[in-house]
Design a protein around this motif. Sequence first.
Motif, PDB file in Angstrom:
ATOM      1  N   GLY A 194       0.824  -1.210   0.000  1.00  0.00           N
ATOM      2  CA  GLY A 194       0.000   0.000   0.000  1.00  0.00           C
ATOM      3  C   GLY A 194       0.846   1.242   0.000  1.00  0.00           C
ATOM      4  O   GLY A 194       1.713   1.425  -0.850  1.00  0.00           O
ATOM      5  N   GLU A 195       0.629   2.107   0.963  1.00  0.00           N
ATOM      6  CA  GLU A 195       1.419   3.329   1.091  1.00  0.00           C
ATOM      7  C   GLU A 195       1.778   3.537   2.552  1.00  0.00           C
ATOM      8  O   GLU A 195       1.018   3.172   3.452  1.00  0.00           O
ATOM      9  N   LEU A 196       2.919   4.131   2.809  1.00  0.00           N
ATOM     10  CA  LEU A 196       3.428   4.295   4.168  1.00  0.00           C
ATOM     11  C   LEU A 196       3.996   5.684   4.364  1.00  0.00           C
ATOM     12  O   LEU A 196       4.689   6.211   3.491  1.00  0.00           O
ATOM     13  N   THR A 197       3.674   6.285   5.511  1.00  0.00           N
ATOM     14  CA  THR A 197       4.308   7.531   5.941  1.00  0.00           C
ATOM     15  C   THR A 197       5.041   7.226   7.244  1.00  0.00           C
ATOM     16  O   THR A 197       4.425   6.813   8.226  1.00  0.00           O
ATOM     17  N   SER A 198       6.332   7.389   7.241  1.00  0.00           N
ATOM     18  CA  SER A 198       7.139   7.072   8.420  1.00  0.00           C
ATOM     19  C   SER A 198       7.932   8.294   8.833  1.00  0.00           C
ATOM     20  O   SER A 198       8.592   8.926   8.003  1.00  0.00           O
ATOM     21  N   HIS A 199       7.860   8.646  10.097  1.00  0.00           N
ATOM     22  CA  HIS A 199       8.535   9.840  10.588  1.00  0.00           C
ATOM     23  C   HIS A 199       9.230   9.559  11.916  1.00  0.00           C
ATOM     24  O   HIS A 199       8.795   8.691  12.680  1.00  0.00           O
ATOM     25  N   SER A 200      10.254  10.320  12.143  1.00  0.00           N
ATOM     26  CA  SER A 200      10.752  10.481  13.502  1.00  0.00           C
ATOM     27  C   SER A 200      10.107  11.757  14.027  1.00  0.00           C
ATOM     28  O   SER A 200      10.418  12.855  13.556  1.00  0.00           O
ATOM     29  N   VAL A 201       9.173  11.593  14.947  1.00  0.00           N
ATOM     30  CA  VAL A 201       8.432  12.725  15.478  1.00  0.00           C
ATOM     31  C   VAL A 201       9.179  13.277  16.681  1.00  0.00           C
ATOM     32  O   VAL A 201       9.650  12.517  17.533  1.00  0.00           O
ATOM     33  N   ALA A 202       9.292  14.584  16.752  1.00  0.00           N
ATOM     34  CA  ALA A 202      10.096  15.227  17.798  1.00  0.00           C
ATOM     35  C   ALA A 202       9.345  15.257  19.130  1.00  0.00           C
ATOM     36  O   ALA A 202       8.989  16.307  19.658  1.00  0.00           O
ATOM     37  N   ILE A 203       9.089  14.060  19.677  1.00  0.00           N
ATOM     38  CA  ILE A 203       8.474  13.946  20.997  1.00  0.00           C
ATOM     39  C   ILE A 203       9.225  12.898  21.803  1.00  0.00           C
ATOM     40  O   ILE A 203       9.917  12.041  21.256  1.00  0.00           O
ATOM     41  N   LYS A 204       9.091  12.985  23.113  1.00  0.00           N
ATOM     42  CA  LYS A 204       9.677  12.019  24.032  1.00  0.00           C
ATOM     43  C   LYS A 204       8.651  11.694  25.104  1.00  0.00           C
ATOM     44  O   LYS A 204       8.134  12.608  25.748  1.00  0.00           O
ATOM     45  N   PRO A 205       8.360  10.392  25.296  1.00  0.00           N
ATOM     46  CA  PRO A 205       8.757   9.246  24.491  1.00  0.00           C
ATOM     47  C   PRO A 205       7.869   9.122  23.242  1.00  0.00           C
ATOM     48  O   PRO A 205       6.809   9.740  23.188  1.00  0.00           O
ATOM     49  N   GLY A 206       8.326   8.359  22.264  1.00  0.00           N
ATOM     50  CA  GLY A 206       7.480   8.091  21.116  1.00  0.00           C
ATOM     51  C   GLY A 206       8.011   8.575  19.796  1.00  0.00           C
ATOM     52  O   GLY A 206       7.231   8.783  18.861  1.00  0.00           O
ATOM     53  N   LYS A 207       9.310   8.741  19.659  1.00  0.00           N
ATOM     54  CA  LYS A 207       9.864   9.317  18.433  1.00  0.00           C
ATOM     55  C   LYS A 207       9.506   8.527  17.174  1.00  0.00           C
ATOM     56  O   LYS A 207       9.053   9.099  16.191  1.00  0.00           O
ATOM     57  N   PRO A 208       9.692   7.190  17.135  1.00  0.00           N
ATOM     58  CA  PRO A 208       9.343   6.462  15.915  1.00  0.00           C
ATOM     59  C   PRO A 208       7.830   6.231  15.818  1.00  0.00           C
ATOM     60  O   PRO A 208       7.210   5.674  16.723  1.00  0.00           O
ATOM     61  N   PHE A 209       7.245   6.652  14.728  1.00  0.00           N
ATOM     62  CA  PHE A 209       5.806   6.502  14.532  1.00  0.00           C
ATOM     63  C   PHE A 209       5.552   6.444  13.031  1.00  0.00           C
ATOM     64  O   PHE A 209       6.118   7.230  12.267  1.00  0.00           O
ATOM     65  N   ALA A 210       4.712   5.529  12.601  1.00  0.00           N
ATOM     66  CA  ALA A 210       4.438   5.385  11.168  1.00  0.00           C
ATOM     67  C   ALA A 210       2.960   5.104  10.957  1.00  0.00           C
ATOM     68  O   ALA A 210       2.283   4.522  11.815  1.00  0.00           O
ATOM     69  N   TRP A 211       2.472   5.519   9.805  1.00  0.00           N
ATOM     70  CA  TRP A 211       1.090   5.220   9.437  1.00  0.00           C
ATOM     71  C   TRP A 211       0.991   5.088   7.924  1.00  0.00           C
ATOM     72  O   TRP A 211       1.872   5.523   7.180  1.00  0.00           O
ATOM     73  N   GLY A 212      -0.063   4.487   7.474  1.00  0.00           N
ATOM     74  CA  GLY A 212      -0.249   4.307   6.041  1.00  0.00           C
ATOM     75  C   GLY A 212      -1.588   3.678   5.765  1.00  0.00           C
ATOM     76  O   GLY A 212      -2.513   3.713   6.587  1.00  0.00           O
ATOM     77  N   ARG A 213      -1.691   3.056   4.593  1.00  0.00           N
ATOM     78  CA  ARG A 213      -2.969   2.452   4.206  1.00  0.00           C
ATOM     79  C   ARG A 213      -2.711   1.294   3.262  1.00  0.00           C
ATOM     80  O   ARG A 213      -1.856   1.363   2.394  1.00  0.00           O
ATOM     81  N   ILE A 214      -3.472   0.245   3.475  1.00  0.00           N
ATOM     82  CA  ILE A 214      -3.527  -0.877   2.544  1.00  0.00           C
ATOM     83  C   ILE A 214      -5.003  -1.096   2.225  1.00  0.00           C
ATOM     84  O   ILE A 214      -5.800  -1.409   3.120  1.00  0.00           O
ATOM     85  N   GLY A 215      -5.367  -0.904   0.973  1.00  0.00           N
ATOM     86  CA  GLY A 215      -6.766  -1.050   0.600  1.00  0.00           C
ATOM     87  C   GLY A 215      -7.630  -0.055   1.355  1.00  0.00           C
ATOM     88  O   GLY A 215      -7.367   1.145   1.365  1.00  0.00           O
ATOM     89  N   ARG A 216      -8.651  -0.544   2.054  1.00  0.00           N
ATOM     90  CA  ARG A 216      -9.565   0.318   2.811  1.00  0.00           C
ATOM     91  C   ARG A 216      -9.135   0.525   4.256  1.00  0.00           C
ATOM     92  O   ARG A 216      -9.758   1.293   4.991  1.00  0.00           O
ATOM     93  N   ALA A 217      -8.077  -0.146   4.666  1.00  0.00           N
ATOM     94  CA  ALA A 217      -7.677  -0.102   6.077  1.00  0.00           C
ATOM     95  C   ALA A 217      -6.546   0.890   6.309  1.00  0.00           C
ATOM     96  O   ALA A 217      -5.562   0.924   5.564  1.00  0.00           O
TER      97      ALA A 217
END
Length: 395
Positions: free
Chosen positions: A262-285
């Motif tokens: 599908g498609e993926l958006t992956s970021h290192s988000v400038a927060i602590k804790p929780g820097k690695p975070f990713a989201w995306g979509r496959i089909g309808r999900a």
Amino acid sequence: MIDFDTAKVQLLAGCECRLKTETLPLAKAAGRILAQTLSARYPSPMFDNSAMDGYAVCDPSDGLREFTIVSRIQAGDTAETPLAAGEAVRIFTGAPLPPNTTAVVMQEQTETDGNLLRVTADIKAGQNMRLKAEEIQVGQTLLAQGSRLNTAASGLAASQGYAEVEVYKSLKVLVFSTGNELAEPGRPLSDGQIYDANRYQLIAWLQSLGAEVCDGGIIPDDPAKTEAALKNAAENFDAVITSGGASVGEADYLKQTVERAGELTSHSVAIKPGKPFAWGRIGRADIFILPGNPVAAFVTAHMLLLPALNKMAGGNGDGLQEIRTTAAFTTKKAIKRREFLRVVLTNDHKTTARLLPNQGSAMLATCCEAEALCEVPAGETVNEGDLVRIYLLPK
């Protein structure tokens, strides 16, 4: 790294509510999100009534202290006969006020002798009276579309005679974990293994939000099994949530599978804790990959995932309850990332936020005690007495 607010805007821009609606009896719609706006059918209060047990009096001159008791009115009675000056009626909470009532005197401030009523305190015109439509007028918006039918909202809808409401169907969510290092609680641990905690905390949290949750179990680090699980989930669920595999360089096939299918958006988000975070979509999900550390998963679930799920479920706002309060702690140094600290609230003359010990991103026990997350902007410190922004955690 990108700023937390930027990441949140990008995340929400890709989320939308695609849920169908259904009409349910009000008693079965608890916790669901309204797909319609409910307007007031009746004024509230529906009629002038007493706010307490006592005596309704007629005192046009605002100087009387003795009255003649002429009747008794209980909740559910009618009250059509007007009071004359100097008259009173025994009345109970919620009972309708007779015409010409100027005040209601609580029974603790009265003495009686047969039909004679003596008032032992000053009377203020209009006291202890609930007037028709002083809270809600006919046609006024009671609950906007996108409101969650929590305890108070359900009671408000019932008070206006709504027996059925149109709501969005529950968001269908699959939660699974990936990794050869994970084991199910209750089973023996092999060398190098740990018990899977994140999946269980996410399932419990999602159930509290009213989602229809399915446990996808643990998927081993196998590309074919990971891809099969994601493709199957995309056909049957609105959202798929997992944790771990979002950091750069992890031996994990999750991100590659999402990119391939599908498609993926992956970021290192400038927060602590929780820097690695990713989201995306496959089909309808929609796919959400949270950090693997349990506290980081806890924080990103509340601060990033909750707003996304709330939008997908048809809700208004981002689902976060934010308040300002006073810090009862001091931080040692500023960091380059926005930090979310676990705190409890104390109330000694005023509400303050007290910092909990053990703020490490693997120290999940502190999350059980935490009542809120306190935001510390990047590059700033907190001194005791400062006004801080906190986000209340649901219990």
